[in-house]
Design an enzyme around this catalytic site. Structure first.
Site, mmCIF file in Angstrom:
data_model
loop_
_atom_site.group_PDB
_atom_site.id
_atom_site.type_symbol
_atom_site.label_atom_id
_atom_site.label_comp_id
_atom_site.label_asym_id
_atom_site.label_seq_id
_atom_site.Cartn_x
_atom_site.Cartn_y
_atom_site.Cartn_z
ATOM 1 N N HIS A 181 24.698 -11.316 15.189
ATOM 2 C CA HIS A 181 26.109 -11.054 14.917
ATOM 3 C C HIS A 181 26.524 -11.821 13.658
ATOM 4 O O HIS A 181 25.905 -12.839 13.312
ATOM 5 C CB HIS A 181 26.924 -11.503 16.136
ATOM 6 C CG HIS A 181 28.381 -11.199 16.054
ATOM 7 N ND1 HIS A 181 29.276 -12.043 15.428
ATOM 8 C CD2 HIS A 181 29.104 -10.161 16.531
ATOM 9 C CE1 HIS A 181 30.487 -11.532 15.518
ATOM 10 N NE2 HIS A 181 30.412 -10.389 16.171
ATOM 11 N N ASN A 183 28.587 -14.035 13.092
ATOM 12 C CA ASN A 183 28.899 -15.458 13.230
ATOM 13 C C ASN A 183 27.677 -16.301 13.600
ATOM 14 O O ASN A 183 27.809 -17.487 13.869
ATOM 15 C CB ASN A 183 30.033 -15.684 14.239
ATOM 16 C CG ASN A 183 29.672 -15.267 15.656
ATOM 17 O OD1 ASN A 183 28.522 -14.995 15.963
ATOM 18 N ND2 ASN A 183 30.674 -15.202 16.517
ATOM 19 N N LYS A 184 26.484 -15.702 13.568
ATOM 20 C CA LYS A 184 25.274 -16.433 13.918
ATOM 21 C C LYS A 184 24.570 -16.980 12.670
ATOM 22 O O LYS A 184 25.024 -16.776 11.550
ATOM 23 C CB LYS A 184 24.334 -15.534 14.727
ATOM 24 C CG LYS A 184 24.950 -15.053 16.043
ATOM 25 C CD LYS A 184 25.388 -16.212 16.932
ATOM 26 C CE LYS A 184 25.792 -15.785 18.338
ATOM 27 N NZ LYS A 184 27.025 -14.982 18.383
ATOM 28 N N ASN A 185 23.453 -17.666 12.882
ATOM 29 C CA ASN A 185 22.767 -18.327 11.773
ATOM 30 C C ASN A 185 22.227 -17.341 10.733
ATOM 31 O O ASN A 185 22.053 -17.691 9.571
ATOM 32 C CB ASN A 185 21.620 -19.189 12.302
ATOM 33 C CG ASN A 185 22.128 -20.379 13.093
ATOM 34 O OD1 ASN A 185 23.292 -20.754 13.001
ATOM 35 N ND2 ASN A 185 21.250 -20.972 13.886
ATOM 36 N N ASN A 284 24.738 -23.656 14.962
ATOM 37 C CA ASN A 284 25.523 -22.435 14.803
ATOM 38 C C ASN A 284 27.011 -22.697 14.961
ATOM 39 O O ASN A 284 27.828 -22.031 14.331
ATOM 40 C CB ASN A 284 25.082 -21.378 15.808
ATOM 41 C CG ASN A 284 25.921 -20.126 15.742
ATOM 42 O OD1 ASN A 284 26.640 -19.798 16.679
ATOM 43 N ND2 ASN A 284 25.863 -19.439 14.614
#
Length: 373
Positions: A181, A183-185, A284
């Site tokens: 997604h 918003n992930k690393n 994260n």
């Protein structure tokens, strides 16, 4: 002059990424194809050569993982009451019962002593969630699972790039699922991956993620199970390939920002920061727990005050057993006090690879001003 907005999370998408996507679009092959195969191979290499499959989301990966393990009606899956909603939802969706246990603080890792106490003849799997800064104790987790003959499905959505004992999360053990997604690393816009211990189970994923279709020797198709559709596109995979090439740099930036957070976050009586100093951890999120019960403002007021200063925040996460679905499963508030405390007190501060040290200074200064320390 008002400062520019500071996002809670955002991906870094460079010019090369845009060129790579454009090349896929111009190729006229935009669904699952060579880019998906290339990204699966590149991820597998990071996981020590273990079979890796891409799906449209980590949530889909969890559902497929449960089905690959043969989990369904009448089965129990032990999981933490402190996790994102998808863990509970997918267990329920396949017809099984989520058996919640509490987390430990400050790591938020699943309480393995409670896991062992919760095992019954109906238990089929443990589904722990790894949180940034401190993984579940992997040695203890797998020793417990072996003693009781249980599958392990690791929710590794938040810890892409983390290691345990020098080995990449996903590179050993049973099954691990990852999220890509935004918003992930690293991101593929939407997307996820499942990493498995055997090629036989990887073939089951191939069936589960695309309509239950099996190819027959003469080239025709058969449907061997009623399955959904979770296959990733080459457009998304092209983004993922570029992101994976940049991942180590993203992780280094995040780690440096987190170090600044630990150095500069104001001293607030009763606050709890995440664990710090565990080797091999990726970051994260940066979640802080504040004792709003004893403060002059509640969490909404605190978050609104940051938002007025152009700083976005999140809440990670509400306790699963206190949701309408969780309560409907027979759980009640008070069952898992640590998970509930996290759900009440957590504010997730901005953290992403597009941030600078000055951004961390800005956040910490704003928190100090709002709280009055």
């Amino acid at each position: 002059m008002q400062a520019s907005p500071l996002n809670f999370a955002q991906p870094v998408l460079d010019a090369q990424t845009i060129e790579d996507v454009s090349a896929v679009l111009q190729s006229n092959w935009i669904a699952t194809g060579p880019k998906v195969a290339a990204l699966e191979a590149a991820l597998s290499a990071r996981f020590g050569g273990r079979p890796t499959r891409l799906l449209t989301s980590a949530t889909g990966a969890m559902e497929v993982a449960l089905r690959v393990c043969g989990i369904g009606a009448g089965d129990e899956v032990i999981t933490s009451a402190q996790s994102f909603f998808s863990t509970m939802n997918m267990i329920v969706k396949v017809g099984a019962r989520p058996v919640f246990v509490d987390c430990v603080l400050p790591s938020r890792a699943i309480d393995l002593a409670q896991v062992e106490a919760a095992i019954t003849p109906r238990s089929k799997a443990i589904m722990p969630t790894h949180f940034p800064g401190s993984l579940v104790d992997m040695d203890a987790l797998y020793a417990l699972a072996r003693r009781h003959g249980l599958r392990v499905i690791e929710d590794a959505a938040l810890v892409q790039g983390s290691c345990w004992g020098g080995r990449a999360v996903g590179g050993f053990g049973d099954i691990a699922t990852f999220s890509f997604h935004p918003n992930k690393n690293m991101t593929t816009i939407e997307g996820g991956a499942i990493v498995l211990a055997s090629e036989d189970e990887a073939k089951l994923v191939d069936i589960e993620r695309f309509h239950g279709i099996a190819r027959l020797p003469d080239g025709t198709r058969d449907v061997v199970a009623a399955c959904g559709k979770f296959n990733m596109s080459d457009v998304s995979a092209a983004i993922g390939l570029r992101q994976l090439a940049q991942l180590d740099g993203f992780l280094a930036t995040r780690a440096a920002l987190v170090e600044c957070y630990f150095e500069r976050f104001p001293a607030i009586a009763g606050a709890m920061l995440p664990p710090w100093g565990m080797a091999g951890q990726s970051w994260n999120m940066f979640c802080v727990m504040l004792p709003f019960e004893t403060m002059a403002l509640d969490r909404k007021q605190f978050r609104d005050a940051l938002q007025r200063r152009g700083i976005a925040t999140g809440m990670s996460y509400e306790a699963l057993h206190t949701t309408t679905l969780g309560l409907g499963l027979g759980y009640a508030e008070g069952d898992f006090p640590n998970a509930e405390r996290v759900g009440r007190q957590t504010v997730t501060l901005p953290l992403h690879a597009a941030m600078t040290v000055a951004d961390v200074d800005r956040v910490c200064a704003a928190v100090a001003e709002i709280v009055g320390v």
